[in-house]
Motif scaffolding. Structure first.
Motif, mmCIF file in Angstrom:
data_model
loop_
_atom_site.group_PDB
_atom_site.id
_atom_site.type_symbol
_atom_site.label_atom_id
_atom_site.label_comp_id
_atom_site.label_asym_id
_atom_site.label_seq_id
_atom_site.Cartn_x
_atom_site.Cartn_y
_atom_site.Cartn_z
ATOM 1 N N ASP A 112 43.106 40.789 39.250
ATOM 2 C CA ASP A 112 42.360 39.748 38.825
ATOM 3 C C ASP A 112 42.914 38.344 39.282
ATOM 4 N N ARG A 113 43.960 38.442 39.996
ATOM 5 C CA ARG A 113 44.488 37.414 40.678
ATOM 6 C C ARG A 113 44.600 37.185 42.078
ATOM 7 N N GLN A 141 53.772 40.051 46.241
ATOM 8 C CA GLN A 141 54.998 40.078 45.665
ATOM 9 C C GLN A 141 56.013 39.453 46.511
ATOM 10 N N PHE A 193 55.900 37.770 41.427
ATOM 11 C CA PHE A 193 54.365 37.568 41.536
ATOM 12 C C PHE A 193 53.963 36.262 42.154
ATOM 13 N N GLU A 229 50.141 34.405 42.782
ATOM 14 C CA GLU A 229 48.800 35.064 42.554
ATOM 15 C C GLU A 229 48.082 33.768 42.822
ATOM 16 N N PHE A 232 45.748 46.323 34.836
ATOM 17 C CA PHE A 232 46.866 45.418 34.703
ATOM 18 C C PHE A 232 46.994 44.928 33.169
ATOM 19 N N ARG A 262 50.925 45.382 31.733
ATOM 20 C CA ARG A 262 51.733 44.425 32.129
ATOM 21 C C ARG A 262 51.623 43.278 31.209
ATOM 22 N N ASP A 320 59.474 41.969 36.293
ATOM 23 C CA ASP A 320 59.243 40.645 35.122
ATOM 24 C C ASP A 320 58.823 41.103 33.901
ATOM 25 N N MET A 358 38.930 44.082 33.922
ATOM 26 C CA MET A 358 37.772 43.736 34.992
ATOM 27 C C MET A 358 38.193 43.233 36.397
ATOM 28 N N SER A 359 37.716 43.586 37.364
ATOM 29 C CA SER A 359 38.273 43.146 38.443
ATOM 30 C C SER A 359 37.028 43.094 39.661
ATOM 31 N N GLY A 360 37.179 42.786 40.718
ATOM 32 C CA GLY A 360 36.200 42.732 41.884
ATOM 33 C C GLY A 360 35.102 41.616 41.729
ATOM 34 N N LYS A 374 34.758 36.268 36.283
ATOM 35 C CA LYS A 374 36.176 35.921 35.515
ATOM 36 C C LYS A 374 36.648 37.351 35.362
ATOM 37 N N PRO A 375 37.454 37.652 36.470
ATOM 38 C CA PRO A 375 37.996 38.918 36.350
ATOM 39 C C PRO A 375 39.321 38.797 35.313
ATOM 40 N N GLY A 376 39.829 39.715 34.848
ATOM 41 C CA GLY A 376 40.995 39.742 33.715
ATOM 42 C C GLY A 376 40.897 40.777 32.811
ATOM 43 N N ASN A 377 41.600 40.790 31.643
ATOM 44 C CA ASN A 377 41.683 41.735 30.755
ATOM 45 C C ASN A 377 40.859 41.313 29.569
#
Lengths: 173, 428
Positions: free
Chosen positions: A126-127, A132, A137, A139, B87, B90, B126, B240-242, B246-249
């Motif tokens: 999404d970013r 990396q 990261f 982004e 993602f 994470r 991380d 949601m991606s591509g 607004k891609p994201g969780n």
């Protein structure tokens, strides 16, 4: 030798598992942290600490993509150009990065600072475009932010002798 | 609706144990250890919670397979999240780690495990460090270690890091990797519940799955089944991606449609027309406009020949070259094939070569037929699902977009090699 320098950390890692063998990936991470990559000698060192056949450690180093078996730059830039990132411009971003660094993918700059790689999904789709740098990261990148990143790393490079490229068990716990 | 899993979006600093506790944190564990372990399994079973890694196996049933009585047992958290387009684990590990830890301790109590390993992919350093900080807090507060909350139950929690291998998300490959072996799957049986880590009974649960558990204990199974659908109860994080704005969780109740998900993610980017989406990262077949009103549940896409999987939705607009998309995915699976089973190792290698030739405009109709034939020889002939996953992008794009393959092949026959739309997928 990591056995002496990190004896306390190694003891801590071994205490987590009922078998010595389970400590092999952590110790390979530790060796790579110390030497910057996993040389033949480093792999043998890990094998010796854990009473493993050296060929086992060699095969693990070949299997898992985060272990570098050849020297790499101080900063390893790993750009994801998998489908989800590529839909948001990652392929062009790789080309741009390669041009800026003056090296093809899988090569290291002459000053030994940067190695450029393309990798599979890193969990930041999404970013994208993203990368990396030694597992940190970076982004929502574009050309400008990439320039800023390189400038920042070049500045830092003079001050820091060794930059961890992998999970550092040395500074944890 | 307030978030249940992505609660850190509503509550600042939720990763700190005092904040987490101030918002009901570890109440689920308190409730669990006052119950009989079998009763805890019963509640999770009644909640209908199913594995959020993608396979959808009922979590309580999985726990119930662990033999009762004394002996070493293990809980392993699968944070090897490596599916293209995924993602969620994470974010949970970094921002809401205590909810995962609490869920894992409840699982350990329920099956009688004294050790929890959280297996992170090495690239999630991380996220792992954030979880390690939370683990230290949990020890200090008496939720981990000896005699937890005076119950007599003791449990340790260790974070472990892989080193770059998609296949370690498969539970037997993960166990092998944790044992210091190559991350390659084994042929089941034995199932991990009988013979898993160190040949002891082991539960392997996805990170998101475990994050549901504390809330189920606190609020009860009926509260959970009231959300979602009958067969797929509860909430799910969708990645949601591509080509969306607004891609994201996004956290949703099960049963929303794919069309609603695209709207939730701000709609198609730049107002372009929808073409296709991958509902479960790289590993499920693509779906087209026809399937957009299907509910996002474990069963919802069955009539459309696809699966919800981990709910990693990769959206593609009208500019996307589907042969290029299939090649991207095939390259992923070829790279990540562990090499154990010949059909997958050799098949993905040759399929990528063929598909590359077709994409470059040098292929023939025979190449397309060979591609399909090789794919069908991989399917169902490998120890783990990676082999089946690998052929999905190719077979499903061949099914839905045969004309795109034909155009590439005909272009080559006419000597007019057309470099198609791959680069049009770049932001405009």
């Amino acid at each position: 030798m990591i056995a002496e320098k990190y004896s306390k950390e190694i003891e801590g890692i071994l205490a987590r598992f009922p078998t010595k063998k389970s400590a092999v990936l952590p110790l390979m991470h530790l060796a790579q942290h110390e030497y910057g990559y996993l040389s033949e000698a480093a792999k043998r060192e890990v094998a010796e600490i854990l009473d493993l056949d050296p060929t086992h450690v060699l095969s693990l180093a070949g299997f898992y993509s985060l272990y570098y078996e050849e020297p790499v730059g101080k900063y390893v830039l790993e750009i994801c150009n998998d489908l989800a990132c590529a839909l948001r411009g990652a392929d062009d971003f790789v080309e741009m990065a390669s041009g800026k660094l003056g090296i093809p993918v899988d090569a290291t700059t002459e000053d030994g600072l940067f190695t450029l790689k393309t990798v599979m999904c890193l969990g930041a789709c999404d970013r994208a475009p993203m990368l990396q740098c030694n597992l940190r990261f970076e982004e929502n990148l574009d050309e400008e932010k990439f320039d800023q990143l390189l400038a920042r790393l070049r500045d830092e490079a003079d001050e820091t002798a060794v930059v961890p490229k992998i999970i550092s068990y040395a500074t944890r716990d | 609706m307030a978030h249940l899993l992505l609660r850190h979006r509503d509550i600042p600093d939720l990763h700190k144990i005092d904040v987490y506790q101030a918002h009901g944190g570890y109440d689920g564990l308190r409730k669990a250890i006052a119950m009989d372990p079998q009763e805890v399994i019963g509640v999770v079973r009644s909640s209908g919670l199913r594995g959020r890694g993608g396979a959808g196996f009922p979590t309580g049933v999985k726990w119930s397979f662990i033999p009762k009585g004394p002996g070493d047992k293990y809980v392993v958290i699968n944070t090897d999240e490596s599916e293209t387009g995924t993602f969620k684990d994470r974010e949970l590990s970094e921002k809401n780690p205590h909810q995962v830890i609490e869920g894992a301790i409840i699982a350990a109590y329920a099956i009688g495990a004294k050790t929890i390993y959280n297996y992170f992919r090495g690239e999630f350093m991380d996220a792992g460090y954030a979880m390690e900080d939370a683990v230290r807090e949990a020890y200090a507060a008496g939720f981990l270690g000896e005699d937890i909350l005076g119950s007599g139950f003791s449990c340790d929690f260790y974070c472990h890091y892989g080193a770059g291998a998609y296949i370690c998300g498969e539970e037997t490959a993960l166990i092998n990797s944790l044992q210091g072996e190559l991350g390659q799957p084994w042929s089941k049986p034995p199932f991990p519940a009988v013979e898993g880590l160190y040949r002891k009974p082991t539960v392997v649960n996805n990170t998101e799955t475990l994050a549901n558990v504390p809330l189920i204990l606190v609020n009860g199974a009926e509260w959970y089944t009231a959300m979602g659908t009958e067969k797929s109860p509860g909430v799910k994080i969708v990645c949601m991606s591509g080509h969306v704005e607004k891609p994201g969780n996004y956290e949703v109740e099960m049963g929303v449609t794919y069309r609603q998900l695209i709207e939730m993610a701000g709609g198609m980017r730049g107002g372009k027309k929808f073409k296709a989406l991958l509902p479960s990262g790289g590993s499920g077949p693509v779906i087209t406009e026809k399937a957009l009103d299907a509910p996002m549940t474990y069963e919802g896409l069955t009539p459309h020949g696809s699966v919800m999987g981990s709910a990693s939705v990769i959206v593609m607009d009208e500019t996307t070259d589907m042969v290029w998309a299939a090649l991207k995915m095939l390259h992923f699976f070829k790279h990540e094939s562990c090499g154990k089973c010949t059909p997958c190792r050799e098949g993905t290698f040759w399929m990528e070569k063929l598909l590359h030739r077709i994409y470059e405009g040098h292929g023939t109709l025979q190449d397309v037929q060979t591609l399909e034939s090789v794919a069908n020889q991989i399917g169902g002939r490998t120890l783990c699902a990676l082999g089946d996953f690998a052929i999905n992008p190719v077979l499903s794009t061949l099914k839905h977009f045969p004309e795109e393959y034909r155009a590439k092949v005909q272009g080559s026959a006419n000597g007019q090699v057309k470099k198609a739309a791959a680069r049009t997928a770049v932001p405009s």
